[in-house]
Design an enzyme around this catalytic site. Structure first.
Site, PDB file in Angstrom:
ATOM      1  N   GLU A 198      68.167  35.498  60.857  1.00  0.00           N
ATOM      2  CA  GLU A 198      67.301  36.395  61.627  1.00  0.00           C
ATOM      3  C   GLU A 198      67.106  35.816  63.025  1.00  0.00           C
ATOM      4  OE1 GLU A 198      62.926  38.543  61.189  1.00  0.00           O
ATOM      5  OE2 GLU A 198      63.217  36.532  60.346  1.00  0.00           O
ATOM      6  N   CYS A 232      64.408  38.938  56.197  1.00  0.00           N
ATOM      7  CA  CYS A 232      63.208  38.104  56.092  1.00  0.00           C
ATOM      8  C   CYS A 232      62.114  38.703  55.198  1.00  0.00           C
ATOM      9  CB  CYS A 232      62.683  37.783  57.490  1.00  0.00           C
ATOM     10  SG  CYS A 232      61.625  36.288  57.562  1.00  0.00           S
ATOM     11  N   LYS A 281      65.006  46.176  60.410  1.00  0.00           N
ATOM     12  CA  LYS A 281      64.055  45.616  59.439  1.00  0.00           C
ATOM     13  C   LYS A 281      62.944  46.611  59.123  1.00  0.00           C
ATOM     14  CE  LYS A 281      61.121  41.466  58.947  1.00  0.00           C
ATOM     15  NZ  LYS A 281      60.691  40.246  59.678  1.00  0.00           N
TER      16      LYS A 281
END
Length: 281
Positions: A44, A157, A116
């Site tokens: 990330e 994440c 995301k």
């Protein structure tokens, strides 16, 4: 479907400018290609770690003009290797950014992109609140992409804490699930490995989690411990919590089917109703 995947996983201490991170990826791609790797997996924020909003805004563009993504496309084509870009911030159009990932094939074409979905808005004791949604807009679509090595699921994440996302991938035969991350020290120490192993075990899939590590230009500290976990939950690679680097590992994708045949939880899953009994004290 190809049964063997040679993977190079990267651990980075990304800078607050694109240029230094592109230089790292250039070296990583050369190393991975020399080792005969099919894929390079990045963490990330591989393109930039920068919490100075004004400085970041001066650098961040839409995807088509992003220097990091374009460098990854060029390098993939030059070296004939797939690149999972981890993520990098791009402009969203509403004044915020998108935490954006690409999967680039060996011809340099982006075959999938993912923004995301779950943003890191948390309140850790003794630390300032972390409000990712004040800087980033959320994505709205989960992404599963067909590859020569089977379907691959793209996450980033904090998505790791939402197991239904990975279950949806597994029910569609995902062989590999990516979790590029920049975990904090306290959450990394407490939760990183156990959550990654759980996602692998629950779904009988490989989990590839390239991570940021160490002290960054903007004062941030990240946990590191880039991991590759096999479908049985065994940690195949742990890159430690100190230094950036690269590891090469061979994945036997036939292990996905063998594991799911031994513990067929995907087939055994049943629909049910939840009955909530109240007033029983």
């Amino acid at each position: 479907m190809q049964q063997n995947l040679r993977l190079c996983i990267a651990q980075m201490t990304s800078t607050n400018q694109h240029a230094g991170n592109i230089a790292f990826v250039e070296d990583a791609v050369r190393h991975a290609a020399a080792q005969g790797c099919d894929l390079l997996a990045l963490p990330e924020a591989a393109g930039m770690v920068n919490r100075d909003r004004d400085d970041a805004r001066r650098q961040i563009t839409e995807e088509a003009d992003d220097p990091f993504i374009n460098a990854c496309k060029r390098l993939a084509a030059e070296h004939g290797i797939w690149i999972q870009t981890g993520s990098t911030p791009i402009a969203s159009g509403d004044g915020r950014f998108l935490n954006h990932a690409n999967l680039i094939n060996a011809s340099g074409t982006s075959v999938a992109s993912y923004d995301k979905i779950h943003l890191f808005d948390v309140f850790l004791e003794g630390r300032p609140a972390t409000g990712e949604s004040s800087r980033y807009a959320p994505g709205a679509e989960a992404v599963l992409v067909d590859t020569p090595w089977g379907p691959w699921g793209l996450t980033i994440c904090y998505d790791l804490r939402f197991p239904h996302l990975y279950r949806d991938f597994a029910r569609r035969d995902a062989t590999v699930m990516f979790v590029p991350s920049a975990f904090t020290i306290p959450t990394g120490e407490a939760h990183w490995e156990v959550l990654l192993r759980a996602r692998a075990i629950e779904n009988g899939a490989f989990v590839v989690a390239a991570a940021q590590v160490g002290n960054h230009d903007d004062g941030r500290q990240t946990w590191g411990h880039s991991l590759v976990v096999d479908p049985w939950g065994k940690v195949m690679v742990d890159m430690g919590g100190t230094d950036p680097g690269l590891e090469v590992i061979d994945l036997d994708l036939g292990q996905v089917r063998r594991t799911r045949d031994q513990i067929p939880s995907l087939r055994n899953q049943r629909d049910y109703k939840l009955r909530h009994i109240t007033g029983s004290n």
